[in-house]
Every structure is written in C-alpha cells, then in structure tokens.
Write a protein that holds these residues in place. Structure first.
Motif, mmCIF file in Angstrom:
data_model
loop_
_atom_site.group_PDB
_atom_site.id
_atom_site.type_symbol
_atom_site.label_atom_id
_atom_site.label_comp_id
_atom_site.label_asym_id
_atom_site.label_seq_id
_atom_site.Cartn_x
_atom_site.Cartn_y
_atom_site.Cartn_z
ATOM 1 N N SER A 1 44.563 26.483 59.484
ATOM 2 C CA SER A 1 45.742 27.343 59.514
ATOM 3 C C SER A 1 47.034 26.539 59.385
ATOM 4 O O SER A 1 48.106 27.105 59.249
ATOM 5 C CB SER A 1 45.762 28.149 60.815
ATOM 6 N N LYS A 2 46.943 25.217 59.458
ATOM 7 C CA LYS A 2 48.126 24.367 59.311
ATOM 8 C C LYS A 2 48.546 24.297 57.849
ATOM 9 O O LYS A 2 47.713 24.250 56.954
ATOM 10 C CB LYS A 2 47.847 22.949 59.797
ATOM 11 N N THR A 3 49.858 24.257 57.639
ATOM 12 C CA THR A 3 50.350 24.124 56.261
ATOM 13 C C THR A 3 50.295 22.663 55.852
ATOM 14 O O THR A 3 50.538 21.769 56.666
ATOM 15 C CB THR A 3 51.797 24.624 56.135
ATOM 16 N N GLU A 4 49.975 22.429 54.607
ATOM 17 C CA GLU A 4 49.936 21.072 54.078
ATOM 18 C C GLU A 4 51.356 20.597 53.826
ATOM 19 O O GLU A 4 52.153 21.303 53.234
ATOM 20 C CB GLU A 4 49.149 21.056 52.770
ATOM 21 N N LYS A 5 51.662 19.415 54.259
ATOM 22 C CA LYS A 5 52.984 18.845 54.029
ATOM 23 C C LYS A 5 52.946 18.049 52.730
ATOM 24 O O LYS A 5 51.962 17.425 52.389
ATOM 25 C CB LYS A 5 53.384 17.945 55.189
ATOM 26 N N VAL A 6 54.029 18.099 51.997
ATOM 27 C CA VAL A 6 54.131 17.385 50.738
ATOM 28 C C VAL A 6 54.520 15.940 51.040
ATOM 29 O O VAL A 6 55.367 15.685 51.902
ATOM 30 C CB VAL A 6 55.195 18.050 49.833
ATOM 31 N N ALA A 7 53.913 14.980 50.350
ATOM 32 C CA ALA A 7 54.247 13.564 50.527
ATOM 33 C C ALA A 7 55.670 13.329 50.014
ATOM 34 O O ALA A 7 55.949 13.499 48.831
ATOM 35 C CB ALA A 7 53.260 12.685 49.784
#
Length: 128
Positions: free
Chosen positions: A3-9
């Motif tokens: 359920s966590k959003t992926e963070k962009v590098a």
C-alpha cells in the motif's frame, strides 16, 4: 501488493530532466506542487512543465511529468538542498555535479514563482 507509494529516485530524475531539457533546448523548468489538504480537493500532485523561449528553436511548452506529491518528496528534498546551497553561497546559480549526467555537471538557477499559500501549494522554476 504494497500500500506504500513508490518514491522516485531524485538524482536520476533530476539528471534525466536536465539532460532532456538541454537536448531539446528548453530553458525553463516549472514545478507546480499542489499539496492541497482541502477535503473537497484531495489530489496532491506535482507537475513539471518544460518551457522553451527561443527565436532559433521556437517557443514551446509541454508537460514533462505529473506524479503524486508522495512520490515526489525525494525530488523536492533534493531541489530544496540545492536551493539552500545556492542561497548559502549568495549566488544566482548553482552547479550540480553527478556522474548521472552526460556532461557530469549542470548549472542552473532557482526562482520562486509563488510562495506557499493557505493550502500549501507551491510553484517554482529552474532556469537553465
């Protein structure tokens, strides 16, 4: 599924953005961050617009990317660190160096378009 959003590098994103804008002769990168906590408007989003003002290549404006504000936190933190370094040195531009860039360094300036308002919206521009 998580359920966590992926963070962009952040470094890779900024390097690709600067490389793309240089390759296609864009000279303004506009970040519009909507962090509106208003219950009637719950979408929290960051838009990145590229703008070219040029007699040689013509004027153009296009959306580069739109992502949720949660995915963009690392990008905003990196730009904030670069901005603080620029202001600490009392300079109008900063040089960012990384191995991710083809030319290994990029000089750019920062200009605040709109301060945070009551809904925490923010707009700023990176000048190349």
């Amino acid at each position: 599924m998580s359920s966590k959003t992926e963070k962009v590098a952040a470094e890779e994103f900024l390097a690709m953005l600067l490389q793309y804008s240089r390759d296609f002769h864009y000279n303004h990168i506009n970040f519009s961050v909507r962090l509106n906590r208003n219950p009637a408007y719950t979408r929290q989003v960051m838009n990145v617009m590229l703008k070219r003002i040029s007699k040689k290549y013509g004027d153009d404006e296009r959306l580069y990317v739109s992502m949720t504000a949660d995915e963009a936190t690392a990008i905003l933190a990196l730009i904030n660190n670069l901005k603080e370094e620029m202001f600490a040195n009392f300079s109008k531009k900063i040089t960012w160096s990384t191995d991710l860039l083809v030319r290994e360094s990029q000089e750019f300036g920062y200009r605040q378009i709109r301060e945070r308002d009551q809904y925490n919206n923010l707009e700023f521009e990176i000048l190349l």
